[in-house]
Design an enzyme around this catalytic site. Structure first.
Site, mmCIF file in Angstrom:
data_model
loop_
_atom_site.group_PDB
_atom_site.id
_atom_site.type_symbol
_atom_site.label_atom_id
_atom_site.label_comp_id
_atom_site.label_asym_id
_atom_site.label_seq_id
_atom_site.Cartn_x
_atom_site.Cartn_y
_atom_site.Cartn_z
ATOM 1 N N SER A 119 0.812 -1.208 0.000
ATOM 2 C CA SER A 119 0.000 0.000 0.000
ATOM 3 C C SER A 119 0.846 1.259 0.000
ATOM 4 O O SER A 119 0.304 2.362 -0.005
ATOM 5 C CB SER A 119 -0.920 -0.006 1.229
ATOM 6 N N HIS A 140 -2.612 -2.969 -5.966
ATOM 7 C CA HIS A 140 -3.044 -2.584 -4.625
ATOM 8 C C HIS A 140 -4.562 -2.663 -4.515
ATOM 9 O O HIS A 140 -5.282 -1.785 -4.990
ATOM 10 C CB HIS A 140 -2.555 -1.165 -4.308
ATOM 11 N N GLU A 152 -5.579 -0.175 -7.422
ATOM 12 C CA GLU A 152 -4.524 0.694 -7.949
ATOM 13 C C GLU A 152 -3.495 -0.188 -8.648
ATOM 14 O O GLU A 152 -2.979 -1.133 -8.049
ATOM 15 C CB GLU A 152 -3.834 1.455 -6.813
ATOM 16 N N ASN A 190 -3.116 6.064 -0.420
ATOM 17 C CA ASN A 190 -2.592 6.248 0.931
ATOM 18 C C ASN A 190 -1.812 7.527 1.123
ATOM 19 O O ASN A 190 -1.650 7.991 2.251
ATOM 20 C CB ASN A 190 -1.750 5.035 1.333
#
Length: 290
Positions: A119, A140, A152, A190
């Protein structure tokens, strides 16, 4: 580049979810972890998740059983040697991931793709320890994997177009919407989300408001489905800390410095839902109590 068999390393919350959606999409799946108990717990979680989908009418009984039948579990990394794609979903700890990818690179067939569900850790850095950087990519998934639509997809500096297109196709077949992003610490999700969570933790530390009040403000005022501190507990405070450390180290800006309260809670073993206590308390099934 045809993908028929997918390996998943790590049978935790993310790994079991990835195994489930891969099996539902028709792929043969090999799920590997270090202990039989982890694998048994993962299969139980997958059965429970599929059961909920069955109750809601999102899958039929036949699909439920067929999906379970496509998942093979193992303690041996060598059992992934004939997989076409291997997705790593272990702890968010760079040295552990680097060690795993060195080993996987020597085990799986030359044409196989290696993917990381990291992440936050740059994909180019992980790919560099293998002899196949052109067949290495970030994939991800969001938590909980069976319900969240986004994946992602992060290209490393040397990731090939062929690899990218193959992984985009796998994600779509899983019923996901893949979004390509560039290889920077934290990617998009993130890099935006974790500083918000970190600031919410800082607000608790400074006495700005209680965790309940902070979460309520963000739910009612910003229309978030859950507050940032509930989400932090759900993600795991240790994972939140690890991501903030990657952001701080990788981007070199003090706005990404982890809150001292976050670090203190992790040191105390208050990791959130998985430990039974974080900003809230949880029962054995992970439900909030008190």
């Amino acid at each position: 580049m045809e993908i028929a068999k997918i390996g998943v390393v790590g049978a935790g919350q993310m790994g079991s979810g990835i195994a489930q959606v891969a099996a539902q999409a028709g792929y043969q799946v090999v799920l590997r972890d270090l202990e039989e108990g982890y694998l048994e717990r993962a299969l139980e979680n997958i059965r429970r998740s599929l059961g909920k989908l069955l109750e809601k009418g999102r899958i039929d009984p036949g699909a439920h059983e067929v999906a379970l039948g496509r998942i093979q579990t193992t303690l041996r990394l060598a059992d992934l040697k004939d997989c076409d794609l291997v997705v790593e979903a272990i702890v968010e700890h760079e040295p552990a991931k680097l060690e795993l990818f060195r080993e996987l690179d020597g085990l799986v067939k030359p044409g196989a793709i290696l993917a990381s569900n990291t992440s936050s850790i740059p994909i180019t850095r992980l790919a560099a320890v293998t002899r196949r950087p052109e067949r290495f990519i970030g994939m991800h998934f969001m938590n909980p994997v069976p319900l969240m639509e986004l994946v992602e997809v992060i290209r490393g500096h040397l990731t090939s177009d062929e690899t990218t297109q193959a992984v985009l196709g796998v994600a779509r077949r899983m019923g996901k919407t893949p979004v390509e992003v560039n290889d920077y610490p934290g990617f998009v999700s993130n890099r935006i989300l974790l500083p918000m969570i970190n600031e919410a933790i800082q607000c608790v530390m400074e006495g700005v408001a209680t965790p309940e009040a902070i979460d309520q403000v963000m739910r009612l005022g910003m229309n978030h489905p859950m507050g940032p501190l509930t989400l932090a507990d759900f993600i795991g405070l240790d994972t939140c800390l690890a991501i903030m450390e990657v952001l701080h180290r990788g981007l070199g800006d003090d706005k990404y410095r982890p809150s001292p309260l976050l670090r203190k809670m992790v040191e105390a073993g208050l990791l959130g839902r998985k430990s039974g206590r974080g900003f809230y308390r949880y029962d054995e099934k992970g439900n909030k109590v008190g």
